[in-house]
Design an enzyme around this catalytic site. Structure first.
Site, PDB file in Angstrom:
ATOM      1  N   HIS A 308     160.833 -37.624 141.968  1.00  0.00           N
ATOM      2  CA  HIS A 308     160.813 -38.877 141.201  1.00  0.00           C
ATOM      3  C   HIS A 308     159.915 -39.877 141.911  1.00  0.00           C
ATOM      4  CE1 HIS A 308     162.245 -42.431 139.061  1.00  0.00           C
ATOM      5  NE2 HIS A 308     162.714 -41.582 138.172  1.00  0.00           N
ATOM      6  N   ASP A 365     166.532 -35.442 134.483  1.00  0.00           N
ATOM      7  CA  ASP A 365     166.228 -34.367 133.524  1.00  0.00           C
ATOM      8  C   ASP A 365     166.736 -33.003 133.950  1.00  0.00           C
ATOM      9  OD1 ASP A 365     163.254 -36.185 133.129  1.00  0.00           O
ATOM     10  OD2 ASP A 365     164.780 -35.908 131.580  1.00  0.00           O
TER      11      ASP A 365
HETATM   12  C1  SDX Z   1     161.474 -39.102 134.393  1.00  0.00           C
HETATM   13  O1  SDX Z   1     159.585 -43.238 136.369  1.00  0.00           O
HETATM   14  C2  SDX Z   1     160.767 -43.065 135.882  1.00  0.00           C
HETATM   15  O2  SDX Z   1     161.637 -43.869 136.091  1.00  0.00           O
HETATM   16  C3  SDX Z   1     160.913 -41.802 135.003  1.00  0.00           C
HETATM   17  C4  SDX Z   1     162.337 -41.474 134.537  1.00  0.00           C
HETATM   18  C5  SDX Z   1     162.876 -42.519 133.549  1.00  0.00           C
HETATM   19  O3  SDX Z   1     164.096 -42.629 133.464  1.00  0.00           O
HETATM   20  O4  SDX Z   1     162.006 -43.130 132.820  1.00  0.00           O
HETATM   21  O5  SDX Z   1     163.209 -41.381 135.677  1.00  0.00           O
HETATM   22  C6  SDX Z   1     162.372 -40.145 133.777  1.00  0.00           C
HETATM   23  O6  SDX Z   1     160.329 -38.999 134.008  1.00  0.00           O
HETATM   24  C7  SDX Z   1     161.991 -38.284 135.550  1.00  0.00           C
HETATM   25  C8  SDX Z   1     160.911 -37.315 136.155  1.00  0.00           C
HETATM   26  C9  SDX Z   1     160.812 -36.070 135.241  1.00  0.00           C
HETATM   27  N1  SDX Z   1     159.665 -35.245 135.646  1.00  0.00           N
HETATM   28  C10 SDX Z   1     159.835 -34.043 136.261  1.00  0.00           C
HETATM   29  O7  SDX Z   1     160.930 -33.600 136.606  1.00  0.00           O
HETATM   30  C11 SDX Z   1     158.535 -33.263 136.486  1.00  0.00           C
HETATM   31  C12 SDX Z   1     158.531 -32.654 137.903  1.00  0.00           C
HETATM   32  N2  SDX Z   1     158.393 -33.753 138.863  1.00  0.00           N
HETATM   33  C13 SDX Z   1     157.100 -34.157 139.207  1.00  0.00           C
HETATM   34  O8  SDX Z   1     155.976 -33.735 138.563  1.00  0.00           O
HETATM   35  C14 SDX Z   1     156.988 -35.399 140.083  1.00  0.00           C
HETATM   36  O9  SDX Z   1     157.998 -35.335 141.019  1.00  0.00           O
HETATM   37  C15 SDX Z   1     157.017 -36.729 139.359  1.00  0.00           C
HETATM   38  C16 SDX Z   1     155.995 -36.782 138.286  1.00  0.00           C
HETATM   39  C17 SDX Z   1     158.373 -36.990 138.783  1.00  0.00           C
HETATM   40  C18 SDX Z   1     156.722 -37.819 140.394  1.00  0.00           C
HETATM   41  O10 SDX Z   1     155.427 -37.598 140.828  1.00  0.00           O
HETATM   42  P1  SDX Z   1     154.699 -38.543 141.933  1.00  0.00           P
HETATM   43  O11 SDX Z   1     155.593 -39.677 142.319  1.00  0.00           O
HETATM   44  O12 SDX Z   1     153.334 -38.851 141.422  1.00  0.00           O
HETATM   45  O13 SDX Z   1     154.653 -37.611 143.186  1.00  0.00           O
HETATM   46  P2  SDX Z   1     153.487 -36.568 143.482  1.00  0.00           P
HETATM   47  O14 SDX Z   1     153.160 -35.792 142.233  1.00  0.00           O
HETATM   48  O15 SDX Z   1     152.391 -37.291 144.175  1.00  0.00           O
HETATM   49  O16 SDX Z   1     154.220 -35.560 144.500  1.00  0.00           O
HETATM   50  C19 SDX Z   1     154.368 -35.877 145.890  1.00  0.00           C
HETATM   51  C20 SDX Z   1     154.441 -34.512 146.577  1.00  0.00           C
HETATM   52  C21 SDX Z   1     153.255 -33.602 146.224  1.00  0.00           C
HETATM   53  O17 SDX Z   1     153.076 -32.673 147.299  1.00  0.00           O
HETATM   54  P3  SDX Z   1     151.958 -33.055 148.467  1.00  0.00           P
HETATM   55  O18 SDX Z   1     150.646 -33.314 147.717  1.00  0.00           O
HETATM   56  O19 SDX Z   1     152.505 -34.281 149.176  1.00  0.00           O
HETATM   57  O20 SDX Z   1     151.920 -31.806 149.330  1.00  0.00           O
HETATM   58  O21 SDX Z   1     155.600 -33.785 146.135  1.00  0.00           O
HETATM   59  C22 SDX Z   1     155.193 -32.615 145.426  1.00  0.00           C
HETATM   60  C23 SDX Z   1     153.744 -32.817 145.044  1.00  0.00           C
HETATM   61  O22 SDX Z   1     153.079 -31.566 144.904  1.00  0.00           O
HETATM   62  N3  SDX Z   1     156.067 -32.520 144.235  1.00  0.00           N
HETATM   63  C24 SDX Z   1     156.589 -31.389 143.764  1.00  0.00           C
HETATM   64  C25 SDX Z   1     157.390 -31.774 142.684  1.00  0.00           C
HETATM   65  N4  SDX Z   1     157.328 -33.108 142.517  1.00  0.00           N
HETATM   66  C26 SDX Z   1     156.501 -33.569 143.484  1.00  0.00           C
HETATM   67  N5  SDX Z   1     156.444 -30.107 144.144  1.00  0.00           N
HETATM   68  C27 SDX Z   1     157.123 -29.183 143.424  1.00  0.00           C
HETATM   69  N6  SDX Z   1     157.943 -29.462 142.365  1.00  0.00           N
HETATM   70  C28 SDX Z   1     158.079 -30.764 141.969  1.00  0.00           C
HETATM   71  N7  SDX Z   1     158.862 -31.060 140.936  1.00  0.00           N
END
Ligand code: SDX
Length: 429
Positions: A308, A365
């Protein structure tokens, strides 16, 4: 108390900017005058990870402590003690309603819960294969055609009427988007029922039989809608505020928010989680293989429902939903192996340094789809249910942005393209 300031030095020049402080001691550097006072210098922050877009009094999140409050009330209390319409009133108008206010609110919403019959012609034009989020966004936008007068936000009465109108009509569009896919006649339910009860009636009533409401399902849906009702400046809410900042109407702004929510990185994740868990189950339940894929940078696979932007601790909503999933499935007598796979995946991730180091926890989610499925809601409808819950939050945020007379949203950029060059005739190219 002396005003807090931030000092900045650029190319030997020193600048000072005011620092503002919120009621929960968050502080921000106010850079309203940065570009003007530094001869054109701006900030850049892809994804706005460090950038506040507004001051808001609606929802407070503390991502480090896993705190979520709507208008100061803890999400745990609201999920346990309030109902969805009460929370919608709280988010939009800022105070919990008296029983008289709530009764009038519901009465006014019911009075607006019929949509123009021509909407059915639009629905009929969609193929059954259309994703219900695309149908919902189109129908919400189409409401503008049937309710063309734009809202004078300075008129409390006009604002109130627009609010009860969309809270009345949106659940009908949600139910009809689902029934369209199932080839069922479009139903209005029964206006003598409660708000959430009637949503279930509209969604599930079969044409040839009485629909029996199950209090377990009613309570579970009511709680899920409360948990999704607002979440400060997330992607879809920021979209609603951005579109509304051009003074586009409320329904048009909401239609844009629905499209933003549809993305699998945002609200679309609840559908993606179920598809991921199904995939793992069909692949023999090998969670370790999928954990390795999630950590493999060369693999685009992500553990959907994990991570998140704000919560670097447990998402308090996930904690509540996980508990509810156990209770609802047990009460409904549903044995869903997917729940065990989800719990196994969560346990492995919470013991894996890749996830622990990046503070990746289950988000709202991760478990919600398991409950929706247990309630008989099709997977493609999961994000539609998220939109149904988020509607009052979008309305509240749109209303706050307009009442605070926020300027039109128009970010700047740093240009990295070609410098000036002379035009060449096509014969010379
Ligand atoms: C919602 O914003 C809100 O408030 C949203 C929400 C709401 O109520 O409106 O809470 C609802 O959208 C919840 C999130 C649902 N999405 C997912 O579950 C999709 C999977 N999660 C991600 O794609 C990710 O965690 C996000 C999009 C939720 C957050 O992404 P960020 O903050 O941009 O973080 P990032 O992509 O830069 O990741 C940081 C690191 C990375 O690795 P490094 O480059 O540091 O090595 O964490 C890794 C990412 O690769 N990472 C994951 C991961 N999420 C982040 N690796 C594997 N699986 C994941 N799910």
């Amino acid at each position: 108390m002396s005003e807090k300031i931030a000092k900045l030095e650029i190319n030997g020049e020193k600048y000072e900017f005011p620092v503002i402080e919120g009621t929960e001691n968050e502080i921000a550097i106010d850079i309203k005058n940065l570009r003007g006072s530094t001869n054109g210098v701006i900030t850049i922050d892809p994804g706005y990870k460090n950038t506040g877009s507004c001051e808001s009094a609606i929802t407070f999140l503390d991502g480090e402590k896993g705190i979520l409050r709507y208008r100061g009330y803890a999400i745990e209390d609201l999920a346990e003690k309030a109902d969805f319409l009460e929370v919608a009133y709280l988010l939009i108008f800022g105070e919990l309603p008296t029983s008289k206010q709530l009764a009038k609110f519901h009465k006014d919403i019911k009075a607006q819960s019929i949509v123009d019959d021509d909407i059915k012609k639009i629905i009929d034009a969609f193929p059954k294969t259309a994703h219900p989020m695309g149908v919902l966004a189109s129908l919400t936008s189409a409401l503008t055609a049937f309710n063309p007068s734009s809202v004078n936000v300075d008129s409390e009465e006009e604002m109130y009427n627009a609010i009860v109108k969309i809270l009345g009509k949106f659940p009908v569009l949600v139910a009809w988007a689902m029934r369209k896919k199932q080839g069922l006649p479009l139903d209005y339910g029964n206006s003598s029922l409660g708000y959430v009860e009637n949503i279930l009636q509209m969604m599930f009533k079969k044409p040839h039989e009485e629909y029996k409401l199950n209090p377990i399902v009613v309570n579970a849906l009511d709680k899920l809608l409360i948990l999704h009702a607002d979440h400060e400046q997330n992607c879809s809410t920021s979209t609603v505020r951005m579109v509304g900042s051009s003074h586009a109407g409320l329904f048009a702004s909401l239609a844009a928010g629905i499209s933003a929510l549809w993305g699998p990185l945002h609200g679309g994740a609840n559908q993606a989680v179920l598809e991921m868990l199904e995939g793992i189950r069909e692949d023999g339940g090998d969670t370790k293989k999928y954990m390795a894929k999630a950590k493999d940078k060369s693999d685009s696979f992500r553990l959907m429902g994990f991570g998140h932007r704000v919560y670097k601790n447990f998402d308090p909503r996930a904690t509540i939903i996980k508990k509810a999933a156990d209770e609802v499935l047990a009460d409904l007598g549903v044995e869903d192996p997917i729940l065990d796979i989800a719990k196994g995946l969560e346990k492995e991730a919470l013991e894996d340094s890749y996830f622990v180091d990046r503070k990746l926890y289950p988000n709202v989610d991760f478990y919600s789809g398991i409950i929706y499925r247990g309630m008989g809601i099709p997977t493609e409808m999961f994000t539609v249910m998220f939109a149904l819950g988020r509607l009052p939050g979008w309305i509240a945020q749109w209303r706050e942005m307009r009442l605070r007379k926020e300027p039109i949203g128009r970010p700047r950029q740093v240009y990295i393209g070609e410098n000036h060059r002379e035009f060449s005739k096509i014969s010379d190219r």
